[in-house]
Design a protein around this motif. Sequence first.
Motif, PDB file in Angstrom:
ATOM      1  N   THR A 780       0.841  -1.198   0.000  1.00 55.49           N
ATOM      2  CA  THR A 780       0.000   0.000   0.000  1.00 55.49           C
ATOM      3  C   THR A 780       0.873   1.244   0.000  1.00 55.49           C
ATOM      4  O   THR A 780       1.893   1.301   0.694  1.00 55.49           O
ATOM      5  N   GLN A 782       0.550   5.795  -0.292  1.00 52.47           N
ATOM      6  CA  GLN A 782      -0.301   6.979  -0.316  1.00 52.47           C
ATOM      7  C   GLN A 782       0.150   7.879  -1.469  1.00 52.47           C
ATOM      8  O   GLN A 782       1.324   8.236  -1.566  1.00 52.47           O
ATOM      9  N   THR A 784      -0.415  11.504  -3.489  1.00 52.57           N
ATOM     10  CA  THR A 784      -0.949  12.850  -3.299  1.00 52.57           C
ATOM     11  C   THR A 784      -0.723  13.686  -4.545  1.00 52.57           C
ATOM     12  O   THR A 784       0.363  13.673  -5.126  1.00 52.57           O
ATOM     13  N   ILE A 818      -5.735   6.351 -11.407  1.00 51.17           N
ATOM     14  CA  ILE A 818      -6.603   7.016 -10.436  1.00 51.17           C
ATOM     15  C   ILE A 818      -6.687   8.503 -10.746  1.00 51.17           C
ATOM     16  O   ILE A 818      -5.763   9.090 -11.310  1.00 51.17           O
ATOM     17  N   LEU A 820      -7.124  12.326  -9.046  1.00 50.37           N
ATOM     18  CA  LEU A 820      -6.946  13.050  -7.790  1.00 50.37           C
ATOM     19  C   LEU A 820      -7.172  14.541  -8.011  1.00 50.37           C
ATOM     20  O   LEU A 820      -6.626  15.147  -8.941  1.00 50.37           O
ATOM     21  N   GLU A 824      -5.426  16.350  -3.056  1.00 45.80           N
ATOM     22  CA  GLU A 824      -6.046  15.122  -2.564  1.00 45.80           C
ATOM     23  C   GLU A 824      -5.009  14.016  -2.390  1.00 45.80           C
ATOM     24  O   GLU A 824      -4.088  13.878  -3.197  1.00 45.80           O
ATOM     25  N   THR A 825      -5.193  13.202  -1.355  1.00 47.22           N
ATOM     26  CA  THR A 825      -4.373  12.025  -1.097  1.00 47.22           C
ATOM     27  C   THR A 825      -5.261  10.788  -1.093  1.00 47.22           C
ATOM     28  O   THR A 825      -6.387  10.823  -0.556  1.00 47.22           O
ATOM     29  N   ARG A 826      -4.749   9.718  -1.675  1.00 41.73           N
ATOM     30  CA  ARG A 826      -5.525   8.489  -1.714  1.00 41.73           C
ATOM     31  C   ARG A 826      -4.604   7.296  -1.513  1.00 41.73           C
ATOM     32  O   ARG A 826      -3.521   7.230  -2.107  1.00 41.73           O
ATOM     33  N   PRO A 827      -5.026   6.307  -0.710  1.00 43.83           N
ATOM     34  CA  PRO A 827      -4.236   5.080  -0.615  1.00 43.83           C
ATOM     35  C   PRO A 827      -4.479   4.182  -1.838  1.00 43.83           C
ATOM     36  O   PRO A 827      -5.598   4.107  -2.353  1.00 43.83           O
ATOM     37  N   VAL A 828      -3.443   3.552  -2.299  1.00 45.42           N
ATOM     38  CA  VAL A 828      -3.530   2.602  -3.409  1.00 45.42           C
ATOM     39  C   VAL A 828      -2.870   1.308  -2.955  1.00 45.42           C
ATOM     40  O   VAL A 828      -1.739   1.327  -2.461  1.00 45.42           O
TER      41      VAL A 828
END
Length: 888
Positions: A780, A782, A784, A818, A820, A824-828
């Motif tokens: 995983t 993160q 951004t 993805i 964003l 914005e931050t998103r886990p992948v």
Amino acid sequence: MLCAAAAAAMLAEPALAQAPAAPQAPQGSQAEQGQPAYRDTRLPAERRAADLVARMTLEEKSRQIGHTAPAIPRLGVPAYNWWNEGLHGVARAGIATVFPQAIGMAATWDVDRMRGTADVIGTEFRAKYAERVHPDGSTDWYRGLTVWSPNINIFRDPRWGRGQETYGEDPYLTGRMGVAFIRGLQGQDPNFFKTIATAKHYAVHSGPESNRHREDVHPSAYDLEDTYLPAFRAAVTEGKVQAVMCAYNAVDGVPACASEDLMDQRLRRDWGFSGHVVSDCGAAANIYREDSLAYVKTPEEGITRALNAGMDLVCGDYRADWNTEAEATVSAVRKGMLDETVLDGALVRLFADRIRLGLFDPPAEVPFSKITAAQNDTPEHRAMSLEMAKASMTLLKNDGVLPLKGEPRRIAVVGPNADSVDALIGNYYGTPSNPVTVLAGIRARFPKAEVVYAEGTGLVGPASLPVPDAVLCADAACRTKGLKQEVFEGVALEGAPVETRTVANATFDWTGDRQSSARWTGYITPTRTGEHRFRFASDNGYRVFIDGKPVVDEWGVGDAPSILDGAIRLEAGKRYPIRVEGFQRGVKGRQRLIWSPPGQDGSDAVAAAKAADLVVFVGGLTARVEGEEMKLQVPGFAGGDRTSLDLPAPQQDLLRRLHATGKPVVLVLMNGSALSVNWADANLPAIVEAWYPGGEGGHAVAQLLAGDYSPAGRLPVTFYRSAGDLPPFADYAMKGRTYRYFGGEVLYPFGYGLSYTRFSYGAPQLSARSVSADGEITVTTQVTNTGGMDGEEVVQLYVSHPGRDGTPIRALQGFQRIGLKRGETRPVSFTLKDRQLSVVDAEGNRRVEPGRVEVWVGGGQPVSRPGLPEVAGGKAEFRITGSKTLPR
């Protein structure tokens, strides 16, 4: 497979029918006693098919294994033509939505978008079928539901002309995109297929084109398992593809279409394939033809070997009037060479698939029969084509000139692909209803700018122009301007003309879905002395004669012929007899006589650049110079393949002259394979790779330049600095090829692409520090968006096995595209197990082995060179404990 215009025996289109009728029940005692089993829609498809095949004579059976399967009226079996093309839209069937070429769709790295695109293509196949099916349910060429796509061969060498049809050089990316495409085409109904997809060309097939009917490939057991077969395995085991096409070439001395190891053992036994296998067109004949593989001596032996190995359907040999081996099949059975039960097995598979398509059922019982002709080329579908094109755009260089800061006052649009429909559609294409070239897209997006267009140069020679009306006369005394035009039914200029008249020029609009040929005769009076080059801009064959001499002959068989032209020296003011001939199949639009008179030196383009604020040079290639078995006699190209990766010299020369004006030059490349644009990378401020972007491609390019969206396309192939960095083209060993095994510095690496915004990555987190051989581990990170613009990122995961000999430098084993917002931050997350953790040994065994594993998660590979930005991402490592052998 063969470019389909080789089908010289293609039948004329029938009258339109509103909907198919179910085949009629056979007459006689069986019908009187009750419905035969093959008509009983409650029974499984295989049982129905077996019942139907059991009622056929040997002669009837033999004709059903050809791609043009005739009707059997006494059994109510309609005719069916199995040959349909759908590489990036419904092809060769007139107007359809044209999506970006396959290599461009691969550049999206977007599995969901790919599946949605294929679903639309399947809908348009159903729409075409509904429009043209006969009342008795029979179909014609390119009006059926068995789609001979996708091409999931590995693009191992950028010199291959057909690499544009593939999803690139990586087995994992190819497998993911191929599975998505297959699932979209075939649909999700539990009882019926929307269409049937065909994974091709099985196996180990990727050029050279000039030797494809004679090539005997000897891949190592390692390369076979590691590179050449994984995408086919995924297509079968995950995509549940219902058809596979066997290749022209031989593998280890055995023709692919006669290989028991490839078809019976691997495909059917190891992978559980239950569908049908079709030969590439003429590949069955390659088994016995003396000028091909000549594996056996007679057609009877050839068809016996093929059917025994697992081939079911013959696409006929275009070199022998489309012989589909019917007579040879009957003879083989009667001589005791071929067991009739083997033939029956092939036919059961073929008819079971026709049944699963709903072709033997009342339309009311087939859910896809609700699709009508009106669902072809809809505004919604064209909008999806535009979105796919935008997603494919790959920014290779940007020194800050892009996105444009406001609307330029004057834009010079230059280059051979700037106003070219060929550069939009690639090969194996449909006809876009309103194609948007880059020039048209720029004019639409920048309405206040003065947009000046100058072609400047052709792809591989001087710029070409339509021959002006003023230089043509219908008679030697030039009392009548124009040319005499004769139009013929059919493609051979035979019989009496159906139309004769005087026209202004050798220009013709082939309207309607028809087959025609035409001849223009008269006189031409050039206005300059010197070498003149001529061709006929046509989607099929053409010939030009001047003063009784053949100038160019590209009558050929290709669906999209090359831009082959011919030269002749003419004197100004002298009148010469001229004859132009051409033929056309299907709806292909306007054809016209083209010439390059003396003096086409690009000066008009340079002048336009000097007066402009911005220069957009649109160059590269088209499927007229890279493609399938074509004529082309210019440096850098051979038989559809390439001998050089450089931008063709005429384009390179003009680029240098444009750069010398001091005006900013944006290079837009349109091509289906890698180009070594080393000079442009060193000297120009921006380079965009647009691929062959489909019918809406011009809008996608113009909106990218304007900054309406941030580019997120990523390279599915490596851009090398030179063909000299690669092993010989005909060598199928993977050592020194693709990012997985090439150790040198490249121009742009696989997975590379720039954005208008920026992304940062947190350190990868592992679910464990070790994993058992039959376990799984999750990685995983993160991600951004740290830039100033909303955008999409392609998160890529690579696995390597340090210290283990014979493994790739690194191998893609996961990716996600993805979106964003700014800030914005998103886990992948990615989960790795089994094949993603495995290695292949020298004997071709795939195993999960104990030892250290490194993973990299980032916006590309962890590689760079001077001039390229550092790749954002992070590394982690874990250990595998224990071992496990995986199935082939």
